[in-house]
Design an enzyme around this catalytic site. Sequence first.
Site, short mmCIF file in Angstrom:
data_model
loop_
_atom_site.label_atom_id
_atom_site.label_comp_id
_atom_site.label_asym_id
_atom_site.label_seq_id
_atom_site.Cartn_x
_atom_site.Cartn_y
_atom_site.Cartn_z
N CYS A 120 1.37 -1.07 0.15
CA CYS A 120 0.57 -0.17 -0.08
C CYS A 120 0.51 1.42 -0.05
O CYS A 120 1.60 1.27 1.00
CB CYS A 120 -1.13 -0.27 1.41
N ARG A 155 3.79 -0.29 -4.71
CA ARG A 155 3.67 -1.07 -3.58
C ARG A 155 2.05 -1.75 -3.54
O ARG A 155 2.40 -2.30 -2.01
CB ARG A 155 3.76 0.57 -2.60
N TRP A 159 -3.03 -2.78 -1.56
CA TRP A 159 -3.00 -3.85 -1.93
C TRP A 159 -3.35 -4.89 -1.06
O TRP A 159 -3.28 -4.72 0.20
CB TRP A 159 -1.00 -4.36 -2.14
N ASN A 176 -1.98 2.16 5.48
CA ASN A 176 -0.91 0.98 4.94
C ASN A 176 -0.44 -0.23 6.51
O ASN A 176 0.08 0.56 7.57
CB ASN A 176 0.43 1.49 4.42
N GLY A 177 -0.64 -0.69 6.73
CA GLY A 177 -0.16 -1.46 8.06
C GLY A 177 -1.68 -3.09 7.91
O GLY A 177 -2.80 -3.18 6.96
N GLU A 225 16.86 -18.65 -7.06
CA GLU A 225 16.81 -17.01 -7.55
C GLU A 225 16.48 -16.76 -9.36
O GLU A 225 15.56 -16.33 -9.10
CB GLU A 225 18.04 -15.72 -6.97
N LYS A 278 12.21 -15.39 -9.79
CA LYS A 278 12.95 -13.98 -11.23
C LYS A 278 11.47 -14.35 -12.05
O LYS A 278 10.96 -14.43 -12.77
CB LYS A 278 14.21 -14.11 -11.99
N GLU A 294 7.39 -14.90 -11.11
CA GLU A 294 6.62 -14.04 -10.05
C GLU A 294 6.54 -13.01 -11.67
O GLU A 294 5.23 -12.51 -11.37
CB GLU A 294 7.90 -13.35 -9.28
N HIS A 324 15.81 -37.37 -6.42
CA HIS A 324 15.58 -36.98 -5.10
C HIS A 324 14.33 -37.41 -5.09
O HIS A 324 13.31 -37.34 -4.09
CB HIS A 324 15.84 -36.81 -3.60
N LYS A 359 5.85 -4.39 -3.14
CA LYS A 359 7.16 -4.49 -3.52
C LYS A 359 7.29 -4.42 -1.80
O LYS A 359 5.42 -3.32 -1.47
CB LYS A 359 7.81 -3.34 -4.31
C1 F6R Z 1 11.13 -10.80 -5.80
C2 F6R Z 1 11.22 -10.15 -4.33
C3 F6R Z 1 10.88 -9.80 -3.38
C4 F6R Z 1 11.80 -9.86 -1.75
C5 F6R Z 1 11.05 -9.74 -0.95
C6 F6R Z 1 12.01 -9.41 0.81
O1 F6R Z 1 11.56 -10.49 -6.65
O2 F6R Z 1 12.31 -8.54 -4.99
O3 F6R Z 1 11.05 -11.59 -2.78
O4 F6R Z 1 13.04 -10.07 -1.95
O5 F6R Z 1 10.01 -9.30 -0.46
O6 F6R Z 1 12.46 -8.06 0.42
P1 F6R Z 1 13.24 -7.02 1.32
O7 F6R Z 1 14.58 -7.09 -0.20
O8 F6R Z 1 12.99 -5.16 0.64
O9 F6R Z 1 13.51 -7.28 2.40
#
Ligand code: F6R
Length: 613
Positions: A2, A27, A79, A105-106, A486, A490, A493, A509, A608
């Site tokens: 948010c 966000r 969000w 937000n929260g 990773e 990527k 997502e 396994h 994010k």
């Molecule tokens: C994936 C991604 C998330 C963040 C995770 C932690 O591309 O961006 O998996 O890495 O939400 O976020 P931070 O680093 O802000 O704690």
Amino acid sequence: MCGIVGYIGSADVCDVLLSGLRRLEYRGYDSAGIAINSGGELHIVRSVGKVARLAERVAAEWTDALRAGAKAGIAHTRWATHGAPTEENAHPHADQSGRVLLVHNGIIENYGSLRRQLEGRGHTFQSQTDTEVLAHLVGECYRGKLFEAVSQALKHVEGTYGIAVISAAHPGEIVVARNGSPLLVGLCEGAAVIASDASAVIAHTRQVIYLQDGDVAAVRADGVDIRNLDQIPVDRAISQIDWDDTAVEKGGHAHFMRKEIWEQPEALQNTIRGRLDERAGCAILSGLNLSPREMAAVNRIVLVACGTSLYAGMTGRYALEGLAGIPTDAEQAAEFRYRNPIIGPDSMVVAVSQSGETADTLAAVREAHHKGALVAGVCNVVGSTIAREAARGIYLHAGPEIGVASTKAFSSQVLVLVMLALAFGRGRRLSREEGAALCREMAAVPELVRRVLAQDAAIAALAARLAPASSAFFIGRGVLYPAALEGALKLKEISYVHAEGYHAAELKHGPIALLDEQTPVVALLNDVPGRDKMLGNVQECLARHAPVLAVASEGDAEVASLVPDCIFVPRTGVYTTPILAVVALQLLAYHVARLRGCPIDQPRNLAKSVTVE
Ligand code: F6R
């Protein structure tokens, strides 16, 4: 999670709010809303979907005269947590009288019982949100002073919040408060902007006050009055944002993610700037604020993080153990905080977080403090909660990361952790020469990343082979195992291709049962320990007719003859190799998502900065 923006001043309030929301859309982007106080009356527009949709509605529904009359307003991009993304659940939410509006937000954890109490007193609710309860509470506490009503209401609340409140009766004031969700006030000449993060205020000012937990502030065009919940004034310093507006623009790239992938050479350069002392063979990490003696007393390191940051932590673990010889764990932050971890005074807990706001990582920091550990943060966002609460740490200096999928933060995090390993290693078992060699290796990384980026077109061609798949595996060993995780993250997502990251040894396994002609395997075959065993694992995949795509070290003829679909990246040391491999995988995921027509910067269901558990 948010985004909140608010403005009070003489500029076009709607323009400031909508452009701020666009900056904060990363966000959360399932619904949005805006409210203004124009001529002593409150006006709201809310809509499902992105900010662009909200802007269309505002243009259609609000007259120029109405907009011109506005001197203050608040806005929100959501969000969803409590209640589906519908117009009723979108913020701002009103109190019972409709004369107080609030964005949040929260999460209000005791909203259920508060709601029942309010309903018992005759309140009726329009939404399923926890936020509306808070708006009603503020309304109920109102006795002519909004600032006091907000402070009073928040005393009944358990949970996290960053809020902004306006009232019809107080056109010259926005009341804001924070507890666990970021909020800052940007100070302008005769105006103020409030926002969840600096990207929404940078177009107006570089002077900001970061609110702290427990702060409530009355923001007016001519200044800010900050107090605690008991209305006792508190002093908060004014900080200067040290980047400019261009850092939060796409700069000619189709997506923020692409821009941020391409920014990596520069971001990495900024990460290491002034921190590598080749003559002493050491890393200078002054933010750690630890004497050599204190560093020598650290006998265990626990890296706590989530998502991509966790994979960076897992990568860093190899460096900390290999270079410094310190037993190191990398642990999912939520697992750490609820596991009652065994942590002693000789343990150092390092929280790795791009945003510095991730709820579970923050809680892990607090748990580590309780256990008496040394706590450090590896954060990108300056002044973020984790950075402040950790009290010591290393900033990434990678610049703002807007794309929801983390890219440049990962490579900077890995480089910071290798520098940390060097700093600890020099105090233990690394010679000056070994340290100097590592400094040279790290200094070369930005240029090597540039060479990976130069293969963009070739990687795009390989992506075309991956794009039709509905499922894929990423495999690696040793220092490249987290890189495989990773790479899979990527891909899944942003392209919605189901992708599993696996340790190559684990494949047989169970998961190997899934391999067939339709299930590509991306194998990380760079020339680091484990490569030879990887070759065997690739043979096993080929024998099951799985299409294999490899990332390998330049000049590796053996890999080239085994796997024709190969991305070759420059050779470097063991601990920096994952950076190059992951940059290649970032580009691969990006192109697959592009070919599949996915909304790359705003994947479905994501946001994010995950500020909820
Ligand atoms: C994936 C991604 C998330 C963040 C995770 C932690 O591309 O961006 O998996 O890495 O939400 O976020 P931070 O680093 O802000 O704690």
